[in-house]
Design a protein around this motif. Sequence first.
Motif, PDB file in Angstrom:
ATOM      1  N   MET A 150      51.284 116.139  78.886  1.00  0.00           N
ATOM      2  CA  MET A 150      52.356 117.094  78.945  1.00  0.00           C
ATOM      3  C   MET A 150      52.751 117.896  80.091  1.00  0.00           C
ATOM      4  O   MET A 150      51.723 118.413  80.398  1.00  0.00           O
ATOM      5  N   CYS A 170      51.137 126.970  74.500  1.00  0.00           N
ATOM      6  CA  CYS A 170      49.946 126.313  74.447  1.00  0.00           C
ATOM      7  C   CYS A 170      48.730 126.815  75.081  1.00  0.00           C
ATOM      8  O   CYS A 170      48.746 127.768  75.763  1.00  0.00           O
ATOM      9  N   SER A 212      55.264 124.165  76.493  1.00  0.00           N
ATOM     10  CA  SER A 212      55.815 122.674  76.396  1.00  0.00           C
ATOM     11  C   SER A 212      57.177 123.046  76.284  1.00  0.00           C
ATOM     12  O   SER A 212      57.928 123.614  75.410  1.00  0.00           O
ATOM     13  N   TRP A 216      56.896 114.913  77.317  1.00  0.00           N
ATOM     14  CA  TRP A 216      55.754 114.333  76.992  1.00  0.00           C
ATOM     15  C   TRP A 216      55.561 112.863  77.704  1.00  0.00           C
ATOM     16  O   TRP A 216      56.477 112.203  77.948  1.00  0.00           O
TER      17      TRP A 216
END
Length: 301
Positions: A150, A170, A212, A216
């Motif tokens: 990520m 995150c 994020s 990905w």
Amino acid sequence: MTKPTLVIMAAGLGSRYGGLKQAEPVGPHGELLIDYSIHDALEAGFGRVLCIIKRENLETFEERIGIRHRGVKIEYVFQEMENLPAGFRVPEGRQKPWGTAHAVMCCEEALHEPFMVINADDYYGPEPFGEIYRFLTESGEEDGRFHLAMAGYRLANTLTEQGTVARGVCTADESGMLTSIDERLKIGWVDGKIVDVSREEPKEYSPDTIVSMNCWGCPAGMMEVFRPHFAEFLRTMEDPLKSEYLLPEVVGWLLKTGKATVRVLPVHSRWHGVTYREDHPKVVEAMRRLSESGVYPEVLR
């Protein structure tokens, strides 16, 4: 070895922007945000480009994107609400698309190699494309789990002055492995502070919080996860008209169940995007500066 594929999620309605924001020019020669992502991916080594779009927008994307890039064929996958696991049908009255994880699921027949997923209306910078390409081509662990990467952005580098944005907040351990991701839908600047205003009690975040941006890196085998997991989502969703099947939530479930690991790759770039129509002039100016500074050639390939 088959080169990884870039998957671009471009089927969003663009309701906050007011139109098909993914196809609005932002570069000195009419380039779109997608053009910069495609350029950066090809420079990093990616071999294919898949755009996930609405079927009715195919002609627009072919005219504005497909013909712009030499040396790569832009392929298209359609995100359609009727693409559901066996035994399910679209709830009566639902208009809202199913979300980002459903968009990736729609690629299952076209995608058989490692892939990178991004949003169409975000500018990521060259850095994460190179980092994720290296991860996807060098990762060789075989332990029965999915190994993902990520791109982790500094929260303060990902906000707009025009309103709130959705971000996956995150946490990571000392070795840089993702431990949790919390999808928050309304984060923005409030009196010089970064605040999640969606909560009953607003929560303040540090500017250095890692978030994020739906950027990905995934192994090919992960495509097998989406349809059965989506079926479970459909059985348990709270609101049949509005609930969304989101990519960060799938990753969070994989982490919680021990089915995956996620390497957080720190990214130092500043995000640019057109979440709101008022963002457009600032993005145009940012892309002009990047071109003049030599980050990009005069004309993208």
